[in-house]
Design a protein around this motif. Sequence first.
Motif, PDB file in Angstrom:
ATOM      1  N   GLU A  32       0.853  -1.191   0.000  1.00 41.49           N
ATOM      2  CA  GLU A  32       0.000   0.000   0.000  1.00 41.49           C
ATOM      3  C   GLU A  32       0.881   1.231   0.000  1.00 41.49           C
ATOM      4  OE1 GLU A  32      -3.689  -1.551   2.780  1.00 41.49           O
ATOM      5  OE2 GLU A  32      -2.429   0.099   3.433  1.00 41.49           O
ATOM      6  N   VAL A  34       0.735   5.255   0.200  1.00 43.35           N
ATOM      7  CA  VAL A  34      -0.144   6.391   0.466  1.00 43.35           C
ATOM      8  C   VAL A  34       0.519   7.621  -0.128  1.00 43.35           C
ATOM      9  CG1 VAL A  34      -1.284   7.781   2.233  1.00 43.35           C
ATOM     10  CG2 VAL A  34      -0.930   5.324   2.591  1.00 43.35           C
ATOM     11  N   VAL A  51      10.511  -4.756  -4.412  1.00 40.77           N
ATOM     12  CA  VAL A  51      11.332  -4.438  -3.250  1.00 40.77           C
ATOM     13  C   VAL A  51      10.457  -3.684  -2.253  1.00 40.77           C
ATOM     14  CG1 VAL A  51      13.465  -4.320  -4.570  1.00 40.77           C
ATOM     15  CG2 VAL A  51      12.103  -2.255  -4.232  1.00 40.77           C
ATOM     16  N   VAL A  52      10.826  -3.802  -1.001  1.00 41.72           N
ATOM     17  CA  VAL A  52      10.096  -3.117   0.058  1.00 41.72           C
ATOM     18  C   VAL A  52      11.121  -2.532   1.026  1.00 41.72           C
ATOM     19  CG1 VAL A  52       8.056  -4.583  -0.088  1.00 41.72           C
ATOM     20  CG2 VAL A  52       9.952  -5.239   1.413  1.00 41.72           C
ATOM     21  N   THR A  53      10.653  -1.647   1.876  1.00 41.15           N
ATOM     22  CA  THR A  53      11.512  -1.130   2.941  1.00 41.15           C
ATOM     23  C   THR A  53      10.757  -1.267   4.260  1.00 41.15           C
ATOM     24  OG1 THR A  53      10.677   1.090   2.514  1.00 41.15           O
ATOM     25  CG2 THR A  53      12.782   0.517   1.507  1.00 41.15           C
ATOM     26  N   PRO A  54      11.492  -1.285   5.377  1.00 34.22           N
ATOM     27  CA  PRO A  54      10.824  -1.387   6.671  1.00 34.22           C
ATOM     28  C   PRO A  54       9.742  -0.320   6.808  1.00 34.22           C
ATOM     29  CG  PRO A  54      13.173  -1.692   6.966  1.00 34.22           C
ATOM     30  CD  PRO A  54      12.957  -1.294   5.514  1.00 34.22           C
ATOM     31  N   GLY A  55       8.611  -0.737   7.347  1.00 34.88           N
ATOM     32  CA  GLY A  55       7.497   0.195   7.516  1.00 34.88           C
ATOM     33  C   GLY A  55       6.480   0.094   6.393  1.00 34.88           C
ATOM     34  N   ARG A  57       3.510  -1.204   4.248  1.00 36.85           N
ATOM     35  CA  ARG A  57       2.314  -1.956   4.628  1.00 36.85           C
ATOM     36  C   ARG A  57       1.960  -2.879   3.469  1.00 36.85           C
ATOM     37  NH1 ARG A  57       0.206   0.680   8.873  1.00 36.85           N
ATOM     38  NH2 ARG A  57      -1.767  -0.385   8.625  1.00 36.85           N
ATOM     39  N   ALA A  84      10.051 -11.412   8.943  1.00 35.87           N
ATOM     40  CA  ALA A  84      10.236  -9.971   8.791  1.00 35.87           C
ATOM     41  C   ALA A  84       8.905  -9.222   8.674  1.00 35.87           C
ATOM     42  CB  ALA A  84      11.095  -9.688   7.560  1.00 35.87           C
ATOM     43  N   ILE A  85       7.796  -9.955   8.801  1.00 32.04           N
ATOM     44  CA  ILE A  85       6.487  -9.314   8.676  1.00 32.04           C
ATOM     45  C   ILE A  85       5.780  -9.321  10.021  1.00 32.04           C
ATOM     46  CG2 ILE A  85       4.209  -9.413   7.572  1.00 32.04           C
ATOM     47  CD1 ILE A  85       6.473  -8.705   5.657  1.00 32.04           C
ATOM     48  N   ARG A 149      -3.076  -8.550   6.287  1.00 32.52           N
ATOM     49  CA  ARG A 149      -2.141  -7.438   6.105  1.00 32.52           C
ATOM     50  C   ARG A 149      -1.035  -7.500   7.152  1.00 32.52           C
ATOM     51  NH1 ARG A 149      -4.916  -2.574   4.586  1.00 32.52           N
ATOM     52  NH2 ARG A 149      -4.053  -1.703   6.492  1.00 32.52           N
ATOM     53  N   VAL A 151       3.059  -5.479   8.247  1.00 31.32           N
ATOM     54  CA  VAL A 151       4.018  -4.392   8.031  1.00 31.32           C
ATOM     55  C   VAL A 151       5.418  -4.986   8.012  1.00 31.32           C
ATOM     56  CG1 VAL A 151       4.999  -2.300   9.062  1.00 31.32           C
ATOM     57  CG2 VAL A 151       2.527  -2.691   9.141  1.00 31.32           C
ATOM     58  N   VAL A 152       6.240  -4.498   7.101  1.00 31.50           N
ATOM     59  CA  VAL A 152       7.635  -4.955   7.058  1.00 31.50           C
ATOM     60  C   VAL A 152       8.342  -4.432   8.304  1.00 31.50           C
ATOM     61  CG1 VAL A 152       9.804  -4.908   5.783  1.00 31.50           C
ATOM     62  CG2 VAL A 152       7.624  -4.904   4.543  1.00 31.50           C
ATOM     63  N   LYS A 153       8.878  -5.371   9.100  1.00 31.14           N
ATOM     64  CA  LYS A 153       9.578  -4.977  10.325  1.00 31.14           C
ATOM     65  C   LYS A 153      10.858  -4.237   9.957  1.00 31.14           C
ATOM     66  CE  LYS A 153       8.094  -8.965  13.052  1.00 31.14           C
ATOM     67  NZ  LYS A 153       8.577 -10.215  13.635  1.00 31.14           N
TER      68      LYS A 153
ATOM     69  N   GLN B  34       9.920   4.075  12.307  1.00 33.25           N
ATOM     70  CA  GLN B  34      10.200   2.657  12.359  1.00 33.25           C
ATOM     71  C   GLN B  34      11.573   2.439  12.982  1.00 33.25           C
ATOM     72  OE1 GLN B  34       7.576   1.234  11.038  1.00 33.25           O
ATOM     73  NE2 GLN B  34       8.181  -0.818  11.639  1.00 33.25           N
ATOM     74  N   THR B  38      14.044  -4.828   9.418  1.00 31.83           N
ATOM     75  CA  THR B  38      14.647  -5.897   8.633  1.00 31.83           C
ATOM     76  C   THR B  38      15.863  -5.381   7.866  1.00 31.83           C
ATOM     77  OG1 THR B  38      12.413  -6.760   8.387  1.00 31.83           O
ATOM     78  CG2 THR B  38      14.103  -7.712   6.979  1.00 31.83           C
ATOM     79  N   ARG B  69      12.528  -8.317  -1.979  1.00 34.40           N
ATOM     80  CA  ARG B  69      13.844  -7.894  -1.487  1.00 34.40           C
ATOM     81  C   ARG B  69      13.657  -6.664  -0.617  1.00 34.40           C
ATOM     82  NH1 ARG B  69      16.990  -5.990  -6.009  1.00 34.40           N
ATOM     83  NH2 ARG B  69      16.544  -3.901  -5.227  1.00 34.40           N
ATOM     84  N   ASP B  71      14.904  -3.270   0.635  1.00 37.30           N
ATOM     85  CA  ASP B  71      15.823  -2.195   0.274  1.00 37.30           C
ATOM     86  C   ASP B  71      16.320  -1.477   1.516  1.00 37.30           C
ATOM     87  OD1 ASP B  71      15.995  -2.488  -2.393  1.00 37.30           O
ATOM     88  OD2 ASP B  71      14.604  -0.886  -2.920  1.00 37.30           O
TER      89      ASP B  71
END
Lengths: 153, 334
Positions: A32, A34, A51-55, A57, A84-85, A149, A151-153, B34, B38, B69, B71
């Motif tokens: 998600e 925003v 790819v995702v980053t911490p935080g 959703r 990690a989720i 749902r 959140v990436v830790k 945060q 990770t 992945r 980042d």
Amino acid sequence: MRTAILLLLAAGLPGQALAADQVALANSVFVERVTTDAAGKQRVSLEEPKVVTPGDRLVFVLDYRNASARPAERFVVTNPLPDAISFTDAASSPLVSVDGGRNWGLLADLTVALPDGSRRAAQPADVTHIRWAFQKPIPAGGGGKLMFRGVVK
Amino acid sequence: MVKAPVGGAQRPLRTPFPYSLVLLAALAVPMQAQAAGTRAGSTISNTATASFDNGGGPQTIDSNKVDLRVDELLDVTVDSSDPGDVVTTPGATEQRLTFSVTNNGNGEEAFVLGTVANGGGDDYDPAVTQIYIDNGDGVFDAGTDTLYTPGANEPLLDPDESVIVFVLATTPGTVSDGHRGIVSLTAAAKTGTGAPGTSFAGLGEGGGDAVVGSTGADGQDAGAFKVSSATVALVKVATVADPFGGSEPVPGATITYAITATVNGSGSVNGLAITDTVPADTSYVAGSIRLGGTALSDAADGDAGDYDGTRVHVALGAVAGGETRTVTFQTKIN
């Protein structure tokens, strides 16, 4: 509107083709995002991330389909949560485990042991596994979607 | 707790499920900083399983696996570690402010340090001379801490790691008692800074992208000096008592000198001493030195006063602002 966006995305999944004569489960993840437009209005879009980053959703969607000729009885879908989720919520009230899959229940009914021996109510972040146990068989040709749902830790 | 009832009470969701409701709920969740989270470069994999029986006995199937992945998120915070304003005095050098710099990102990152001393909101601009990076003991020591040189030794921090940074400054000689001087320490991710969400392709740890987090990858916090100084005013009064009960300065009359030192300001003066030469044509009256109500001996000994044959000397030591000290002694007109 948003539902339509998501369903379109879901329909365009590159996920595996559902086997023609089998029960199949397709897994897809959306993030998600925003954004705030020029008018200051917040918009939520769902994107399929590489790819995702911490935080971030994430929305996990499990697409199940019974493509066999017979109803699928005792249909249970289990998703161990990646380490990690951090689980936040699900669209229905699935069974969850907060102890690595040993015990299951509704989140509101579960507790977590504290170092001093007492127990506290389980929180979403304690969830390690999510499970949907269907009461009725999935009829031949039937299917649907499950969603949760995190959140990436 | 209950064992999962296969074919149990859960009613699965059928499409279309209420996404709009869920998304609205998501918007109500406040955005929060945060923790490092990770590690950059790692992979998050998700796989679900389904078990069922469609006539041929229990079966279990796996879903496809989705790999994401992670980042590198660039985030940093700077916090002043001083409990309040650091007291300084006009012209003082190597005055020290203490800060901590924390890597709130999820990858190892170097941070460029800087200071802002002319940011306003204060009475003067401290002159920053050096930035030192602590060696880990939290105590400033120019011999063991590292002098920061931009471009040469930016502190390299692991996720969630903090380092203490000391900023040394000179206080201008022109400042007055009570003046404040603010210095901010800035720390910026070396990979890059910008609006949250700004992405630096391929520059993240593990070969992924580096993405600016909610802090803008650029943190700062302010510390302040406060000038505490003091001034000394001396007033000398002579009172004559003649042998006839009057106050005429005739031979044989006794002159009592009272020297009052008044210290003003929020600071204190150190090593304050009063020295007065006995005037010509008068003779010092032995044993007449008094500090406040206390008699002092003429010898240079354990007490604060002495008379060496030509002058009276009283060492007052450190005197705080708002206090006074009065020294008296007597002479006789020859």
